[in-house]
Design a protein around this motif. Structure first.
Motif, mmCIF file in Angstrom:
data_model
loop_
_atom_site.group_PDB
_atom_site.id
_atom_site.type_symbol
_atom_site.label_atom_id
_atom_site.label_comp_id
_atom_site.label_asym_id
_atom_site.label_seq_id
_atom_site.Cartn_x
_atom_site.Cartn_y
_atom_site.Cartn_z
ATOM 1 N N THR A 83 -34.252 20.292 15.463
ATOM 2 C CA THR A 83 -33.427 19.294 14.807
ATOM 3 C C THR A 83 -34.577 18.278 13.948
ATOM 4 N N VAL A 84 -35.569 18.100 14.697
ATOM 5 C CA VAL A 84 -36.508 17.173 14.293
ATOM 6 C C VAL A 84 -37.294 17.765 13.302
ATOM 7 N N TRP A 85 -37.666 19.093 13.116
ATOM 8 C CA TRP A 85 -38.265 19.942 12.185
ATOM 9 C C TRP A 85 -37.408 19.924 11.034
ATOM 10 N N PHE A 86 -36.054 19.937 11.213
ATOM 11 C CA PHE A 86 -35.294 20.050 9.856
ATOM 12 C C PHE A 86 -35.240 18.792 9.053
ATOM 13 N N ASN A 96 -31.486 6.392 10.093
ATOM 14 C CA ASN A 96 -30.453 5.841 11.077
ATOM 15 C C ASN A 96 -29.087 6.269 10.795
ATOM 16 N N ALA A 97 -28.882 6.530 9.241
ATOM 17 C CA ALA A 97 -27.517 6.871 8.944
ATOM 18 C C ALA A 97 -27.340 8.443 9.285
ATOM 19 N N TYR A 98 -28.084 9.267 9.252
ATOM 20 C CA TYR A 98 -28.147 10.403 9.870
ATOM 21 C C TYR A 98 -27.998 10.514 11.027
ATOM 22 N N ALA A 99 -28.640 9.621 12.012
ATOM 23 C CA ALA A 99 -28.312 9.609 13.463
ATOM 24 C C ALA A 99 -26.913 9.360 13.518
ATOM 25 N N GLN A 157 -27.494 12.340 16.649
ATOM 26 C CA GLN A 157 -28.673 12.991 17.143
ATOM 27 C C GLN A 157 -29.739 11.981 17.009
ATOM 28 N N THR A 158 -29.603 10.733 18.130
ATOM 29 C CA THR A 158 -30.437 9.687 17.751
ATOM 30 C C THR A 158 -31.783 9.853 17.844
ATOM 31 N N ILE A 159 -32.335 10.488 19.245
ATOM 32 C CA ILE A 159 -33.605 10.693 19.551
ATOM 33 C C ILE A 159 -34.259 11.412 18.604
ATOM 34 N N ALA A 177 -40.656 7.998 13.392
ATOM 35 C CA ALA A 177 -41.939 7.740 13.885
ATOM 36 C C ALA A 177 -42.930 8.609 13.677
ATOM 37 N N VAL A 178 -42.894 9.764 13.463
ATOM 38 C CA VAL A 178 -43.871 10.853 12.864
ATOM 39 C C VAL A 178 -44.195 10.393 11.463
ATOM 40 N N TRP A 179 -43.280 10.183 10.532
ATOM 41 C CA TRP A 179 -43.638 9.840 9.247
ATOM 42 C C TRP A 179 -44.218 8.623 9.299
#
Length: 329
Positions: A61-64, A251-254, A259-261, A268-270
């Protein structure tokens, strides 16, 4: 006053023998350093293993979302907010710092009032007021002061959320950068200003050609830190409200996907990637404006920890064309 090297070296050179080579000291073993490095490496590997193997992070999910179109667009908006706000802040900071050095008391008090207000109130509160400007003043006008209005237009048509966010961030940042610029200007020897004035240069020319280029060595490092801080301060523009920045989009996507984390990791990565690029740029700017002030900038050999004078002594010992050593303190 000059001194020569020891008698043995001079006598050997006079007799036609090879000059004595300078023996470099061998590094002292430091087992504690290697043990500490090993412990840190093991702890880092354990931390990375815990991140990679924990399925609850949902790395797919993070990569997507990391390369999702709206997220990438939000990164662009965040960068645009950062650089426009810093540009406004730098212009205001230089102007305010010069006003504080002015002989006109009105200019000095205006500069102090600006610093007093914008450093004394939270940035979030200021952004809320900038967002509410259209409610406070529904129309803005241009004309003669206290006289007829020549042009009137709705406030919302000019102060859009993006404009309000940029102005709020930039004006607040200018108050903090002003102290950085003032300290940089104060670090330049006043004698150089007097000498430039004696040569017939105007105050503007002295500031542009003499004072500012030297003050940049002091101004650049904290300004780089302020730029990195501004990058993260853009997450507060929701108060305007501006809803296209990176923090709001993730935050809107979370909230939508629960999928908050993973979405927090994406943001954070960006931020880490952009901050790393800014740190590299800051490093090269500091090295550029620090030329002539750092012994280690004299060349590759000097970068090993030797000063220029020490390097000259070393070169004189190890060069056959200079068997006699003369050192001028």
């Amino acid at each position: 006053m000059s001194t020569t090297s020891n008698t043995d070296t001079a006598g050997a050179a006079a007799a036609g023998e090879a000059p004595v080579q300078l023996n470099r000291p061998k590094p002292v073993p430091k087992p504690g350093t290697w043990i500490s490095a090993a412990v840190v490496t093991v702890l880092g590997a354990m931390f990375a293993h815990a991140l990679v193997t924990n399925e609850k992070f949902h790395w797919d999910t993070v990569w997507f979302f990391f390369r999702e179109v709206r997220v990438v667009r939000a990164v662009g908006w965040t960068l645009l907010l950062t650089f426009l706000a810093m540009a406004i802040g730098i212009v205001l900071a230089v102007t305010t710092a010069i006003m504080r050095q002015s002989s006109n008391p009105i200019l000095r008090w205006v500069a102090l009032g600006y610093l007093w207000f914008f450093r004394g109130t939270p940035i979030y509160t200021q952004l809320v007021f900038w967002g509410a400007l259209a409610s406070l003043y529904q129309y803005l006008s241009l004309g003669v002061p206290f006289g007829p209005e020549l042009l009137t237009f709705p406030t919302r048509s000019v102060f859009t959320p993006f404009v309000a966010a940029v102005l709020g961030l930039g004006i607040n940042e200018g108050a903090y950068l002003s102290e950085i610029v003032r300290s940089g200007l104060a670090s330049v020897d006043p004698g150089q200003t007097e000498a430039a004035g004696a040569l017939g240069m105007s105050r503007g020319q002295i500031m542009r050609r003499i004072v500012l280029p030297q003050a940049m060595r002091v101004i650049v490092p904290p300004t780089g830190n302020e730029t990195i801080s501004m990058l993260k301060t853009t997450s507060l523009v929701l108060a305007v409200p501006f809803t296209l920045d990176l923090t709001f989009v993730t935050n809107a996507y979370a909230s939508r996907t629960y999928q908050t984390i993973p979405l927090l990791i994406v943001a954070a990565v960006w931020y880490i990637i952009i901050t790393s690029i800014l740190m590299v740029g800051q490093h090269y700017l500091e090295r550029y404006y620090g030329r002539g002030f750092d012994d280690r900038s004299g060349g590759k050999k000097a970068g090993r920890g030797l000063s220029r004078r020490q390097q000259a002594i070393l070169d004189a010992h190890t060069t056959k064309d200079n068997p006699f050593l003369e050192v001028t303190p």
